[in-house]
Design an enzyme around this catalytic site. Structure first.
Site, mmCIF file in Angstrom:
data_model
loop_
_atom_site.group_PDB
_atom_site.id
_atom_site.type_symbol
_atom_site.label_atom_id
_atom_site.label_comp_id
_atom_site.label_asym_id
_atom_site.label_seq_id
_atom_site.Cartn_x
_atom_site.Cartn_y
_atom_site.Cartn_z
ATOM 1 N N TYR A 175 0.837 -1.206 0.000
ATOM 2 C CA TYR A 175 0.000 0.000 0.000
ATOM 3 C C TYR A 175 0.867 1.250 0.000
ATOM 4 O O TYR A 175 2.019 1.233 0.426
ATOM 5 C CB TYR A 175 -0.962 0.016 1.200
ATOM 6 C CG TYR A 175 -0.310 0.225 2.548
ATOM 7 C CD1 TYR A 175 0.056 -0.868 3.330
ATOM 8 C CD2 TYR A 175 -0.073 1.511 3.044
ATOM 9 C CE1 TYR A 175 0.647 -0.678 4.577
ATOM 10 C CE2 TYR A 175 0.508 1.704 4.289
ATOM 11 C CZ TYR A 175 0.876 0.607 5.049
ATOM 12 O OH TYR A 175 1.464 0.793 6.279
ATOM 13 N N CYS A 176 0.277 2.339 -0.521
ATOM 14 C CA CYS A 176 0.919 3.651 -0.468
ATOM 15 C C CYS A 176 -0.198 4.684 -0.340
ATOM 16 O O CYS A 176 -1.341 4.322 -0.091
ATOM 17 C CB CYS A 176 1.783 3.883 -1.706
ATOM 18 S SG CYS A 176 0.859 3.829 -3.245
ATOM 19 N N THR A 177 0.099 5.959 -0.514
ATOM 20 C CA THR A 177 -0.897 6.992 -0.219
ATOM 21 C C THR A 177 -2.120 6.930 -1.138
ATOM 22 O O THR A 177 -3.249 6.857 -0.679
ATOM 23 C CB THR A 177 -0.254 8.392 -0.319
ATOM 24 O OG1 THR A 177 0.943 8.383 0.453
ATOM 25 C CG2 THR A 177 -1.189 9.470 0.203
#
Ligand SMILES: [Zn+2]
Ligand SMILES: [Zn+2]
Length: 295
Positions: A175-177
């Site tokens: 996951y990331c932003t």
């Protein structure tokens, strides 16, 4: 609230991006859109802010280009403009990660926020990996997440080789932003032989909008004037970071105002004022400090 922050990206072939940037910048200036937009032959990546009606116009403008017709967009309300200036730049990659040769076609399977919620609720055996930098995961992360100590996204290859290789045969969720870094981060893992890789669709921002007060802990670091988005109301997961001066729980951060230091400091609002926006006596005494307090 009469302002919006718009996040968007798309991996798509862009013909001669160098011919688009000038006109794009002019359009944004003329319509009081601020922020940054990166173009490359591999796609577009941007965060902009403006008054509601201008953001509406910008969406029509952006999606009038055939390449960006079905672009992924995310909107947040804001009290004011989240950027001071407008930049439109030509880049080699829309996110700098030295992953030019990695194909987003090999990206991990898309996991919706609902899907991730289900993984947690059903106690599925999976490893959740933060594809962001160390200072982002310090402010907030998913429950039980692996948070590699990355200085920047260019270290992803090294992180995968040195820190994540034990998980090759496990179910891995990255996951990331907003999802953009995971397109290539997850594709690189698949190309390196990881067997069961997912990427969180729309990233943290998509998840926390739908399911605050669940499995996201702390604040979400953002690269604009808002600095941090705090989705949770539950006291125990509202903040996971501590003020580096007084130890009080906080999600806030500033950059040390000694320009030569510029270190990210986690600090509560009281301590940032009493420390004069600096990390140390040495930095407070520096000749080369920012002229105005910022953050
Ligand atoms: Zn403090
Ligand atoms: Zn400093």
């Amino acid at each position: 609230m009469s302002y919006k922050v718009l996040l968007f990206y798309k991996y798509v072939n862009v013909n001669k991006p160098e011919q688009i940037i000038g006109e794009h910048l002019n359009w944004c200036m003329a319509n009081d859109i601020r922020g940054r937009v990166f173009f490359a032959t591999e796609g577009i990546n941007g965060t902009v802010s403006g008054k509601n009606e201008n953001i509406e116009k910008y969406k029509i403008y952006l999606t009038s280009f055939p390449e960006f017709k079905n672009i992924w967009l995310k909107e947040d309300e804001a009290m004011e403009n989240s950027f001071r200036k407008m930049q439109v730049r030509l880049k080699n990659e829309i996110v700098h990660g030295n992953l030019e040769n990695v194909s987003v076609k090999n990206g991990g399977k898309r996991l919706t926020p609902e899907g991730l919620l289900k993984f947690y609720k059903e106690n599925k055996e999976f490893v959740i990996v933060d594809a962001r930098n160390w200072y982002e995961s310090k402010i907030g992360k998913f429950r039980n997440a692996v948070t590699p100590p990355m200085k920047n996204f260019r270290e992803w290859k090294k992180v995968v080789g040195e820190k994540l290789s034990d998980y090759k045969n496990k179910t891995v969720v990255t996951y990331c932003t907003g999802g953009i870094r995971c397109e290539k981060a997850s594709a690189y893992m698949v190309e390196k032989g990881f067997k069961d890789v997912y990427q969180l669709e729309g990233g943290i921002s998509n998840f926390i909008k739908k399911f605050p007060d669940t499995y996201w802990e702390g604040g979400m670091f953002v690269f604009d004037e808002r600095r941090v988005v705090n989705p949770n109301l539950k006291e125990e997961i509202k903040h996971i970071a501590k003020c580096s001066f007084c130890g009080k729980p906080t999600s806030y951060y500033i950059n040390c105002h000694n320009v030569d230091c510029d270190k990210i400091i986690v600090s509560c609002h009281e301590c940032k004022v009493s420390s004069e926006y600096c990390c140390s006596d040495e930095c407070r005494a520096s000749e080369n400090k920012r002229k105005t307090f910022h953050g």
